[in-house]
Design an enzyme around this catalytic site. Structure first.
Site, PDB file in Angstrom:
ATOM      1  CG  ASP A   1     -26.609  52.115  10.075  1.00  0.00           C
ATOM      2  OD1 ASP A   1     -27.607  51.682  10.682  1.00  0.00           O
ATOM      3  OD2 ASP A   1     -26.663  53.049   9.265  1.00  0.00           O
TER       4      ASP A   1
ATOM      5  CD  GLU B   1     -32.978  48.641   7.093  1.00  0.00           C
ATOM      6  OE1 GLU B   1     -33.073  49.284   6.015  1.00  0.00           O
ATOM      7  OE2 GLU B   1     -33.319  49.124   8.185  1.00  0.00           O
TER       8      GLU B   1
END
Length: 535
Positions: free
Chosen positions: A15, A183
């Site tokens: 991420d 997301e």
């Protein structure tokens, strides 16, 4: 111009988010239950990275993370630079959204402030607008909140201390055909548009959306801007748009590689005539979308222009895996599995790492916070070290572990007569969030060699190939030939992370604790392809 080859970070940096401040780039990544957490890397060209430090010395709440909470902790963070300070906003899916500040990327970082309490609020990103107002965009985790596949924007005060307006859903993925698991949003502005870059489709198989609107609260139009597109880069998504001082644009994203975790790719990005971003190489059959490139030209790093924001004094803290243990604190590539206790480590920087052999062994190394680990590189590597078991009751053990949802380890076990050299594997999989349950070890190999019982000291070698198949070998000090322990073991990723290689020493729970009982490790030497530089 020189050419780089993807991935630019060939190890588990999940991420990623990236910003530029002056001539420097800064990257943060998810760290989950590992401590120190929130690693901050720095670069001058987006290709060659090194450590600036960590933003978290412990995970809050401290008592909760005194044990390994696999899959919990720090999820996808964002880093920004505002009003002369670095700010990192990160989610803990079980507690809420935290904020921490620093004037230098190397720290010190402020004690995390809980900005937005709540379960399942994930992947936050702040934006300071031109009018001085501030907003936060975030996603949702169904596992904690029962809600998913939507993006929410909420106004916050410019100091990121409190919420000042009601949150609003700005994108509902259920209304977009084929959209699932939306997301990881990042919020930007450009040319009068609000932009949300957000991934969808899941970690291993996803794609990247761009959303734009004239109003921060929408409505937003969308486009797929990056997908696999026939390449071998599965799930190219979730990351950051960043520009350079010479007005080039780039997108940094991850690719899930199973046992090796989520490695980091760098894609060139341009802006099409219709105002939408184009990432990587255009796909002829999907106009507007892009696919990953394997390599591209990049601008080499300029010469340093002074001390900057903490880069110049950090050249010793790069991403190399080897460690001579010549400083009292292990190099920043290492991390614990939970908030560390001062009793775990006894090291003086004399070339040996000493771990206290404490009576905390429940038979499952996934439940042991004092495993000192680091990321398994994404390409073949060989790790060598020595381990000596000083003292310890029968059943005390020390060695090297390849740790994931399953694990294998090799090292020494104390016996009434001395010590055995062993190699063992977990028998069963640790499941669920928390400390792991249902894992026992099977005895894969057990050997006793001349001199080992007396000295309780051996050399260990761990070899991992390009597919993550691992072999363990050992030899007595001074010997020339290595002895293979057991058949190859296939490394497995952990809960949202890649496999790790770790050092540990521990005694059976309830055994008497000796103040001088330690597992002493010699320098760790790692050979293999470079895992963080262009090739």
């Amino acid at each position: 111009m020189p050419t780089y080859t993807n991935p630019v970070l060939d190890a588990d940096w999940p991420d990623p988010d990236v910003i530029r401040v002056g001539a420097e780039y800064y990257l943060v990544a998810s760290s989950f239950n590992r401590v120190p957490g929130l690693p901050v890397l720095t670069s001058r060209d987006l290709v060659h990275w090194r450590f600036a430090g960590h933003a978290l010395t412990a995970l809050p709440p401290a008592d909760h993370y005194a044990l390994p909470r696999h899959g919990s902790g720090v999820w996808a963070p964002s880093i920004r630079h505002h009003d002369g300070r670095f700010v990192i906003v990160y989610p803990d899916p079980d507690h809420g959204v935290y904020v921490t500040w620093a004037t230098r990327a190397a720290g010190p970082w402020s004690t995390p402030h809980l900005l937005l309490p709540g379960r399942g609020i994930i992947d936050p990103c702040p934006l300071w607008d031109d009018d001085g107002r501030a907003y936060l965009v975030h996603g949702w985790a169904r596992s904690r909140s029962g809600v998913a596949n939507r993006l929410t924007v909420v106004e916050v005060d410019p100091g990121l201390e409190r919420i000042i307006a009601e949150p609003r859903t700005v994108v509902d993925g259920d209304e977009i055909p084929g959209c699932r698991t939306l997301e990881g949003p990042k919020l930007y502005t450009r040319d009068g548009w609000y932009w949300i870059f957000a991934p969808a489709g899941g970690v291993a198989t996803g794609w990247q959306y761009a959303f734009r609107s004239r109003d921060v609260y929408g409505p937003y139009e969308h486009r797929v801007v990056l997908e696999q597109g026939g390449t071998d880069v599965n799930g190219p998504h979730q990351g950051a748009w960043v520009d350079t001082a010479d007005s080039r644009h780039w997108f940094v994203h991850f690719q899930d590689r199973g046992a090796f975790g989520r490695v980091v790719h760098l894609q060139p990005m341009t802006w099409a005539a219709d105002g939408w971003p184009r990432i990587g190489e255009e796909i002829a059959t999907a106009p507007g979308s892009g696919r990953p490139v394997a390599s591209a030209e990049f601008s080499p790093a300029p010469a340093p222009d002074g001390p900057g924001l903490g880069h110049s004094e950090l050249d010793h803290s790069d991403l190399d895996c080897s460690d001579g243990f010549d400083t009292p604190v292990p190099r920043p590539v290492w991390h614990w599995q939970a908030n560390p206790h001062s009793s775990w480590l006894h090291s003086t920087g004399d070339g040996a790492l000493r771990l206290r052999v404490l009576p905390e062994d429940r038979g499952d190394l996934r439940r042991l916070g004092q495993v000192l680990g680091q990321r398994l590189p994404g390409r073949a590597s060989t790790w060598t070290t020595t381990v000596r078991l000083d003292g310890g009751p029968p059943g005390a053990r020390a060695g090297v572990v390849v740790l994931g949802r399953e694990y294998a380890w090799a090292g020494l076990i104390r016996t009434p007569a001395g010590a055995d050299v062993v190699c063992r594997r977990s028998d069963g999989v640790g499941v669920g969030v928390g400390v792991g349950v249902g894992v026992e070890e099977s005895r894969a190999a057990a050997l006793v060699a001349d001199g080992v019982t007396a000295e309780a000291c051996v050399e260990l070698r761990v070899e991992s190939d390009d597919a993550g198949a691992v072999t363990f070998s050992w030899r007595a000090p001074g010997a020339t030939e290595w002895t293979l322990l057991d058949e190859p073991y296939q490394a497995t990723g952990g809960h949202w992370i890649g496999a790790e290689i770790g050092l540990f020493g521990v005694a059976p729970i309830g055994a008497p604790a000796g103040t001088d009982d330690v597992a002493a490790f010699g320098p760790v030497t790692v050979t293999g392809p470079e895992t963080h530089r262009s090739r």
